[in-house]
Design a protein around this motif. Structure first.
Motif, PDB file in Angstrom:
ATOM      1  N   GLU A  61      -8.496  -7.618   0.717  1.00 35.86           N
ATOM      2  CA  GLU A  61      -8.546  -6.711  -0.434  1.00 35.86           C
ATOM      3  C   GLU A  61      -7.769  -5.424  -0.142  1.00 35.86           C
ATOM      4  OE1 GLU A  61     -12.523  -5.852  -1.710  1.00 35.86           O
ATOM      5  OE2 GLU A  61     -11.829  -4.712  -3.443  1.00 35.86           O
ATOM      6  N   ALA A  62      -7.050  -4.938  -1.099  1.00 36.30           N
ATOM      7  CA  ALA A  62      -6.766  -5.502  -2.404  1.00 36.30           C
ATOM      8  C   ALA A  62      -5.366  -6.112  -2.463  1.00 36.30           C
ATOM      9  CB  ALA A  62      -6.855  -4.399  -3.457  1.00 36.30           C
ATOM     10  N   ARG A  63      -4.441  -5.520  -1.712  1.00 38.53           N
ATOM     11  CA  ARG A  63      -3.054  -5.984  -1.865  1.00 38.53           C
ATOM     12  C   ARG A  63      -2.867  -7.379  -1.281  1.00 38.53           C
ATOM     13  NH1 ARG A  63      -0.680  -1.080   0.861  1.00 38.53           N
ATOM     14  NH2 ARG A  63      -2.757  -0.153   0.833  1.00 38.53           N
ATOM     15  N   ARG A  83     -13.379  -9.124   1.244  1.00 42.82           N
ATOM     16  CA  ARG A  83     -13.532  -7.943   0.390  1.00 42.82           C
ATOM     17  C   ARG A  83     -14.077  -6.743   1.143  1.00 42.82           C
ATOM     18  NH1 ARG A  83     -14.688  -8.236  -5.741  1.00 42.82           N
ATOM     19  NH2 ARG A  83     -13.466  -6.366  -5.310  1.00 42.82           N
ATOM     20  N   LYS A  84     -13.855  -5.566   0.576  1.00 45.44           N
ATOM     21  CA  LYS A  84     -14.498  -4.366   1.094  1.00 45.44           C
ATOM     22  C   LYS A  84     -16.010  -4.525   0.886  1.00 45.44           C
ATOM     23  CE  LYS A  84     -10.468  -2.374   1.921  1.00 45.44           C
ATOM     24  NZ  LYS A  84      -9.552  -1.952   0.899  1.00 45.44           N
ATOM     25  N   ALA A  85     -16.796  -3.923   1.762  1.00 47.56           N
ATOM     26  CA  ALA A  85     -18.245  -4.142   1.775  1.00 47.56           C
ATOM     27  C   ALA A  85     -18.894  -3.866   0.421  1.00 47.56           C
ATOM     28  CB  ALA A  85     -18.887  -3.264   2.839  1.00 47.56           C
ATOM     29  N   LEU A  99      -8.533   1.939  10.093  1.00 41.24           N
ATOM     30  CA  LEU A  99      -7.157   1.680   9.698  1.00 41.24           C
ATOM     31  C   LEU A  99      -6.349   2.961   9.800  1.00 41.24           C
ATOM     32  CD1 LEU A  99      -6.850   1.045   5.841  1.00 41.24           C
ATOM     33  CD2 LEU A  99      -8.818   2.067   6.889  1.00 41.24           C
ATOM     34  N   GLU A 100      -5.056   2.904   9.382  1.00 34.93           N
ATOM     35  CA  GLU A 100      -4.159   4.042   9.620  1.00 34.93           C
ATOM     36  C   GLU A 100      -4.726   5.326   9.038  1.00 34.93           C
ATOM     37  OE1 GLU A 100      -0.176   3.722   8.007  1.00 34.93           O
ATOM     38  OE2 GLU A 100       0.559   5.367   9.237  1.00 34.93           O
ATOM     39  N   TYR A 101      -5.418   5.208   7.902  1.00 34.98           N
ATOM     40  CA  TYR A 101      -5.921   6.416   7.248  1.00 34.98           C
ATOM     41  C   TYR A 101      -7.404   6.320   6.903  1.00 34.98           C
ATOM     42  CZ  TYR A 101      -3.911   3.298   3.711  1.00 34.98           C
ATOM     43  OH  TYR A 101      -3.519   2.202   2.992  1.00 34.98           O
ATOM     44  N   VAL A 125       0.764  -5.079   4.385  1.00 39.79           N
ATOM     45  CA  VAL A 125       1.236  -4.203   5.450  1.00 39.79           C
ATOM     46  C   VAL A 125       0.369  -4.361   6.692  1.00 39.79           C
ATOM     47  CG1 VAL A 125       1.515  -1.779   6.144  1.00 39.79           C
ATOM     48  CG2 VAL A 125       2.192  -2.496   3.845  1.00 39.79           C
ATOM     49  N   LEU A 126       1.026  -4.525   7.841  1.00 37.22           N
ATOM     50  CA  LEU A 126       0.338  -4.428   9.138  1.00 37.22           C
ATOM     51  C   LEU A 126       0.683  -3.056   9.708  1.00 37.22           C
ATOM     52  CD1 LEU A 126      -1.207  -5.630  11.566  1.00 37.22           C
ATOM     53  CD2 LEU A 126       0.997  -6.426  12.427  1.00 37.22           C
ATOM     54  N   ALA A 127      -0.332  -2.199   9.811  1.00 34.43           N
ATOM     55  CA  ALA A 127      -0.112  -0.848  10.350  1.00 34.43           C
ATOM     56  C   ALA A 127      -0.736  -0.788  11.743  1.00 34.43           C
ATOM     57  CB  ALA A 127      -0.672   0.188   9.389  1.00 34.43           C
ATOM     58  N   THR A 128      -1.921  -0.205  11.890  1.00 36.13           N
ATOM     59  CA  THR A 128      -2.567  -0.174  13.210  1.00 36.13           C
ATOM     60  C   THR A 128      -3.120  -1.539  13.614  1.00 36.13           C
ATOM     61  OG1 THR A 128      -4.735   0.344  12.308  1.00 36.13           O
ATOM     62  CG2 THR A 128      -3.296   2.213  12.834  1.00 36.13           C
ATOM     63  N   GLY A 129      -3.287  -2.422  12.627  1.00 33.53           N
ATOM     64  CA  GLY A 129      -3.851  -3.747  12.906  1.00 33.53           C
ATOM     65  C   GLY A 129      -5.365  -3.798  12.788  1.00 33.53           C
ATOM     66  N   GLY A 130      -6.000  -2.678  12.452  1.00 31.11           N
ATOM     67  CA  GLY A 130      -7.458  -2.648  12.381  1.00 31.11           C
ATOM     68  C   GLY A 130      -8.020  -3.605  11.333  1.00 31.11           C
TER      69      GLY A 130
HETATM   70  O1  LIG Z   1      -3.208  -2.186   9.865  1.00 34.41           O
HETATM   71  P1  LIG Z   1      -4.148  -1.179   9.247  1.00 34.41           P
HETATM   72  O2  LIG Z   1      -4.045   0.181   9.859  1.00 34.41           O
HETATM   73  O3  LIG Z   1      -5.545  -1.699   9.204  1.00 34.41           O
HETATM   74  O4  LIG Z   1      -3.687  -0.971   7.740  1.00 34.41           O
HETATM   75  C1  LIG Z   1      -3.271  -2.030   6.919  1.00 34.41           C
HETATM   76  C2  LIG Z   1      -4.175  -2.188   5.739  1.00 34.41           C
HETATM   77  O5  LIG Z   1      -4.176  -0.989   4.953  1.00 34.41           O
HETATM   78  C3  LIG Z   1      -3.919  -1.327   3.608  1.00 34.41           C
HETATM   79  O6  LIG Z   1      -5.095  -1.617   2.914  1.00 34.41           O
HETATM   80  P2  LIG Z   1      -6.120  -0.532   2.318  1.00 34.41           P
HETATM   81  O7  LIG Z   1      -7.353  -0.558   3.169  1.00 34.41           O
HETATM   82  O8  LIG Z   1      -5.420   0.764   2.117  1.00 34.41           O
HETATM   83  O9  LIG Z   1      -6.570  -1.195   0.973  1.00 34.41           O
HETATM   84  P3  LIG Z   1      -5.907  -1.621  -0.435  1.00 34.41           P
HETATM   85  O10 LIG Z   1      -5.121  -2.893  -0.182  1.00 34.41           O
HETATM   86  O11 LIG Z   1      -7.132  -1.854  -1.227  1.00 34.41           O
HETATM   87  O12 LIG Z   1      -5.034  -0.513  -0.949  1.00 34.41           O
HETATM   88  C4  LIG Z   1      -3.060  -2.565   3.704  1.00 34.41           C
HETATM   89  O13 LIG Z   1      -3.053  -3.310   2.498  1.00 34.41           O
HETATM   90  C5  LIG Z   1      -3.686  -3.303   4.846  1.00 34.41           C
HETATM   91  O14 LIG Z   1      -4.778  -4.100   4.431  1.00 34.41           O
END
Ligand SMILES: O=P(O)(O)OC[C@H]1O[C@H](OP(=O)(O)OP(=O)(O)O)[C@H](O)[C@@H]1O
Ligand SMILES: Nc1ncnc2[nH]cnc12
Length: 179
Positions: A61-63, A83-85, A99-101, A125-130
């Motif tokens: 979720e969501a993208r 899904r988010k909790a 995650l990154e933010y 997107v793969l950012a920090t990978g969390g």
């Molecule tokens: O590698 P990470 O640092 O964990 O970041 C990557 C995650 O961050 C974004 O999701 P986000 O939680 O912002 O949710 P969204 O898709 O609902 O906008 C993105 O879609 C990844 O799922």
């Protein structure tokens, strides 16, 4: 760079200082609005799904829902939402992560994953990978096999790939674009 990579990259917008100062947000909405680019992306991810011999696609979720659902249909596979909790009504497995933010918690319906499944996780997107790491942990805790992780874009400077190595346990990480 191949044509498809150029096309995809040209449809991702950089937004500075969103959602917080210092983050360059990779906005995929221009790509989603372009049918040629969205179709090319779906086809490329479906080809990866077929190569991994996955039996189901997990979307984050969501993208990851927007990208993963058409890939599942294209590849003839079932789709499982992570899904988010607090959003899934049935019995769930949960995993907290950073995650990154920020930080968050994700859940999956426990009944959606079985030991017979080989799961391909899809996200934008793969950012920090969390986020991806938490999803792989959920899949393994449910007894299913991880077939791989496929993302549209990897932010190489955040070293998510290295963080994910233990959770992937030899399964492939495919990124169509790396910046
Ligand atoms: O590698 P990470 O640092 O964990 O970041 C990557 C995650 O961050 C974004 O999701 P986000 O939680 O912002 O949710 P969204 O898709 O609902 O906008 C993105 O879609 C990844 O799922
Ligand atoms: N920089 C970024 N752009 C888009 N999605 C993200 N998820 C985590 N970091 C991100």
């Amino acid at each position: 760079m191949t044509d498809i990579r150029e096309l995809l990259l040209s449809r991702i917008r950089d937004v500075a200082d969103y959602p917080e100062p210092g983050v360059v947000f990779k906005d995929i909405t221009p790509l989603l609005a372009d049918p040629a680019a969205f179709t090319a992306l779906t086809d490329a991810l479906a080809e990866i799904a077929e190569g991994t011999r996955a039996t189901k696609v997990v979307g984050l979720e969501a993208r990851g829902f927007i990208l993963g659902a058409p890939v599942a249909v294209r590849a003839g596979l079932g789709f499982i939402p992570v899904r988010k909790a607090g959003k899934l009504p049935g019995a769930t497995l949960a995993q907290a992560y950073d995650l990154e933010y920020g930080s968050a918690e994700i859940e999956v319906h426990a009944e959606d994953l079985s030991p017979d499944d080989r799961i391909l996780v899809i996200d934008d997107v793969l950012a920090t990978g969390g986020t991806a790491e938490a999803s792989l942990q959920l899949i393994r805790r449910a007894g299913a096999e991880v077939a791989g992780l496929a993302v549209l874009m990897e932010l190489g400077f955040l070293n998510g790939r290295a963080r994910l190595e233990p959770a992937l346990n030899g399964a492939p990480l495919e990124a169509l674009l790396t910046v």
